[in-house]
Scaffold this active site. Structure first.
Site, PDB file in Angstrom:
ATOM      1  N   LYS A 195      14.006 -36.029-130.606  1.00 27.42           N
ATOM      2  CA  LYS A 195      14.864 -37.201-130.391  1.00 27.42           C
ATOM      3  C   LYS A 195      16.286 -36.771-130.757  1.00 27.42           C
ATOM      4  CE  LYS A 195      15.453 -41.611-129.431  1.00 27.42           C
ATOM      5  NZ  LYS A 195      15.236 -42.217-128.101  1.00 27.42           N
ATOM      6  N   ASP A 227      10.716 -40.531-126.313  1.00 25.44           N
ATOM      7  CA  ASP A 227      10.421 -41.761-125.561  1.00 25.44           C
ATOM      8  C   ASP A 227      10.129 -41.440-124.100  1.00 25.44           C
ATOM      9  OD1 ASP A 227      13.084 -40.968-125.398  1.00 25.44           O
ATOM     10  OD2 ASP A 227      13.899 -43.000-125.342  1.00 25.44           O
ATOM     11  N   ASP A 251       1.582 -36.919-133.642  1.00 27.42           N
ATOM     12  CA  ASP A 251       0.504 -37.858-133.960  1.00 27.42           C
ATOM     13  C   ASP A 251       0.411 -38.917-132.868  1.00 27.42           C
ATOM     14  OD1 ASP A 251      -1.462 -39.217-135.523  1.00 27.42           O
ATOM     15  OD2 ASP A 251       0.095 -40.623-136.158  1.00 27.42           O
ATOM     16  N   ASP A 255      -2.548 -39.221-129.540  1.00 25.26           N
ATOM     17  CA  ASP A 255      -3.407 -40.388-129.275  1.00 25.26           C
ATOM     18  C   ASP A 255      -3.171 -40.896-127.859  1.00 25.26           C
ATOM     19  OD1 ASP A 255      -4.556 -40.466-131.837  1.00 25.26           O
ATOM     20  OD2 ASP A 255      -4.382 -42.661-131.944  1.00 25.26           O
TER      21      ASP A 255
END
Ligand code: IPM
Ligand code: MG
Length: 364
Positions: A195, A227, A251, A255
């Site tokens: 980021k 993002d 993390d 997922d």
């Protein structure tokens, strides 16, 4: 003979690690390898016995093993414990104790399961990504951190919660090397996710990725903001080969990526340190307390984690392939645990799934 620390943990942990152990033993028969499993407590079950989630004994057993197989930790009943006593803390603790800074999370889509994914087949067919997640730094471990009362300009106490997103250049360098080497062994494309348009820590991350890339001229490095990466992962997963990112972004993205494959119950992981040190293998999913003891959980993520152990800790690519292909073949034969079951499939329990995979390993 290989010594394996068996850290089953909580919830479905014992059920899924039992199946992975069975499959390792089946592969052991094929390759004439013996395993010695030493169980140790971690998470809530360790808290019950020792009043702490990561007993010294467990660290000792892990350190003196050739590899660690971990199930999952956590249960809602521990949600009210102090942070340092919570089961999840044990996971962070063992990662730190064993210096497991490199977490490899492969995301592949089995053709047989394309219809289990919520995404369109034409978008996900052929997905083959490895997420290289930094695992011992970032906001997970950064200090200062805490919740404290600060007095505002009107003299009122206001509570603040804070963590520190921090990386040293050494930490970024070593994960960069793992990532570039991983990409080099694959399709030679590395996407670094950060980021850097907002965070200083990410600016340093990007600078160092670019620096290190000079040592890997055969690998194509690209950068993506997190993002955008979250969006691109499900819009067009085929564009990715190897992804490298920090602890918290990794993390979240892993997922998300598991949904490409159709179930959180399918994704394995390997957590590694420097060459020659003990590595830890665990599914990326949690302990699913609601499924505990029901013999319905999907053991495939843990079984594939055991396959990764054969490859990375024991340098046995053949055993990795054998287990991987055994999983593929039982999926092809229509065996499904509840999480990936559709009409017409053969519904099997956790242990039955382990059994058919063992059969496939033994009869390939
Ligand atoms: C994971 C898990 C852990 C993490 C939790 C349980 C501490 O989500 O391995 O992805 O955040 O790393
Ligand atoms: Mg996670």
């Amino acid at each position: 003979m290989y010594k394996i620390a068996l850290l089953s943990g909580d919830g479905i942990g014992p059920e899924i690690t039992a199946e992975a152990k069975k499959v390792l033993e089946a592969a052991g028969k094929v390759f004439d390898i013996k395993f010695e499993f030493t169980p140790a407590l971690i998470g809530g079950c360790a808290y019950e016995k020792y009043s702490k989630p990561l007993p010294d004994e467990t660290i000792k057993i892990a350190r003196s093993s050739d590899a660690v197989l971990l199930g999952a930790v956590g249960d809602w009943k521990y949600d009210t414990l102090a942070p340092e006593l919570r089961p999840e803390r044990a996971l962070l603790g063992i990662r730190k104790e064993l210096n497991l800074y490199a977490n490899l999370r492969p995301v592949v889509i089995f053709d047989e399961l394309i219809s289990s994914s919520a995404l369109k087949p034409e978008i996900i067919r052929g997905t083959d990504i490895v997420i290289v997640r930094e695992l011992t730094g970032d906001v997970y471990f950064g200090t200062p951190k805490g919740i404290e009362v600060r007095v505002d300009e009107n003299g009122n106490g206001v509570r603040y919660g804070y963590n520190n997103m921090i990386y040293s250049e050494n930490e970024i360098e070593r994960i960069a090397h793992v990532a570039f080497k991983t990409a080099r062994s694959r399709r030679k494309k590395l996407c670094s996710v950060d980021k850097a348009n907002v965070l200083d820590v990410s600016r340093l991350w990007r600078e160092i990725m670019i620096d290190i890339s000079k040592q890997y001229p055969d690998v194509e490095l690209s950068h993506m903001y997190v993002d955008n990466a979250a969006m691109q992962l499900i819009a067009n997963p085929l564009q990715f080969d190897t992804i490298v990112t920090g602890n918290i972004f990794g993390d979240i993205l892993s997922d998300e990526a598991s949904m490409i494959s159709g179930s959180l119950g399918l994704l394995p992981s390997a957590s590694m340190s420097d060459d020659g040190s003990v590595a830890l293998y665990e599914p990326i999913h949690g302990s699913a307390p609601d499924l505990k003891g029901l013999n319905v959980a999907n053991p495939i993520a843990t079984i594939l984690s055991a396959a990764m152990m054969m490859k990375y800790s024991f340098k046995n690519n053949e055993a990795y392939d054998l287990i991987f292909n055994a999983v593929k073949s039982v999926l092809k034969d229509g065996y499904r645990t509840k999480d990936i079951f559709k009409d017409g499939d053969k519904l099997v329990s956790t242990s039955e799934m382990g059994d058919v995979i063992c059969d496939a390993v033994l009869n390939f």
